[in-house]
Design a protein around this motif. Structure first.
Motif, PDB file in Angstrom:
ATOM      1  N   THR A 158      18.633   4.355 -12.124  1.00  0.00           N
ATOM      2  CA  THR A 158      19.596   2.915 -12.344  1.00  0.00           C
ATOM      3  C   THR A 158      18.202   2.184 -13.116  1.00  0.00           C
ATOM      4  N   HIS A 203      19.636   4.857 -16.366  1.00  0.00           N
ATOM      5  CA  HIS A 203      20.641   4.538 -16.865  1.00  0.00           C
ATOM      6  C   HIS A 203      20.547   3.244 -17.407  1.00  0.00           C
ATOM      7  N   LEU A 221      20.337  -2.370  -5.195  1.00  0.00           N
ATOM      8  CA  LEU A 221      20.391  -1.085  -6.442  1.00  0.00           C
ATOM      9  C   LEU A 221      22.403  -0.082  -6.417  1.00  0.00           C
ATOM     10  N   GLU A 240      23.968   0.474 -10.437  1.00  0.00           N
ATOM     11  CA  GLU A 240      24.173   1.179 -10.747  1.00  0.00           C
ATOM     12  C   GLU A 240      25.667   2.026 -10.711  1.00  0.00           C
TER      13      GLU A 240
END
Length: 241
Positions: free
Chosen positions: A4, A7, A89, A93
């Motif tokens: 995450t 990203h 999380l 994401e």
């Protein structure tokens, strides 16, 4: 957590964020997830992250770079929500993926109108030439349209800036020739302003000032290449015509 964080960092770098902001965002994500001793190394071509006491590090390559400050803002907002405990999380994401799959861009007509207004306004500001305001707006609008179309059709770096500059130079000379404008130089100066790599150049200076020398130099060269492409397109037309 690493997936995450990487990203989020990739989206920010791809859309014009400076390195220091990306490092801070990734570090805050790691701290909020319970890993305060994580390590991260960010450049404009890749991000590397590891967790202390773990053997493996992960790398996220970055192949595309553009300017979309709204995406950077939205990633910052998501990271603040995660730090505040408003999302976990998995949601973080998922929201990042949704941001990439369904981006919110300004419609093309608004980009064209904005480019035209910016061109005409800056022509007046820099050259104090009010009679050429409207023709500069029109040529700046067309130049941005060429830039947009080439970016969509051909994935060749700096080709869009070059061809847009060629179109602007050609139209400026034609406009003066048919007496729609008075000064080729003034029209060109205003019309190329939307193409000038202002954000990359600013980020290059900010990266250098914060000690990110690799990214700062790389961004500076990238901005210089864009400027060379614009200047080469204008120079070629002026030399030929």
């Amino acid at each position: 957590m690493i997936k995450t964080a990487l990203h989020a960092g990739r989206i920010m770098i791809e859309n014009g964020s400076e390195v220091a902001r990306v490092e801070d965002t990734i570090h805050r994500i790691a701290v909020s997830a319970g890993y305060p001793q994580s390590k991260v190394y960010v450049t404009i071509t890749g991000i590397m992250m590891s967790i202390s006491d773990e053997e493996n590090a992960q790398i996220e390559p970055i192949n595309l770079r553009t300017i979309d400050l709204e995406k950077i803002t939205r990633v910052n907002d998501l990271s603040r929500k995660f730090a505040a405990g408003a999302i976990d999380l998995v949601e973080f994401e998922s929201d990042l993926t949704e941001l990439e799959v369904h981006p919110r861009y300004f419609p093309l007509w608004m980009q064209l109108v904005s480019a035209g207004i910016v061109s005409g306004t800056l022509e007046v500001v820099f050259r104090n030439n009010f009679p050429d305001f409207w023709i500069t707006c029109l040529i700046g609008l067309i130049g941005w349209g060429v830039f947009y179309a080439v970016n969509k059709l051909a994935q060749v770096r700096f080709l869009s800036e070059f061809l847009a500059a060629v179109a602007i130079g050609l139209l400026a000379i034609l406009a003066v020739h048919v007496h729609w404008g008075n000064s080729v130089d003034d029209i060109i100066i205003g019309s190329v302003m939307p193409l000038v790599p202002g954000v990359p150049l600013t980020n290059a200076v900010r990266d250098l000032l914060t000690g990110d020398l690799v990214s700062g130099i790389a961004r500076g060269i990238e901005a210089l290449m864009s400027a060379v492409a614009i200047g080469s397109g204008i120079a070629m037309i002026l030399q030929i015509l």
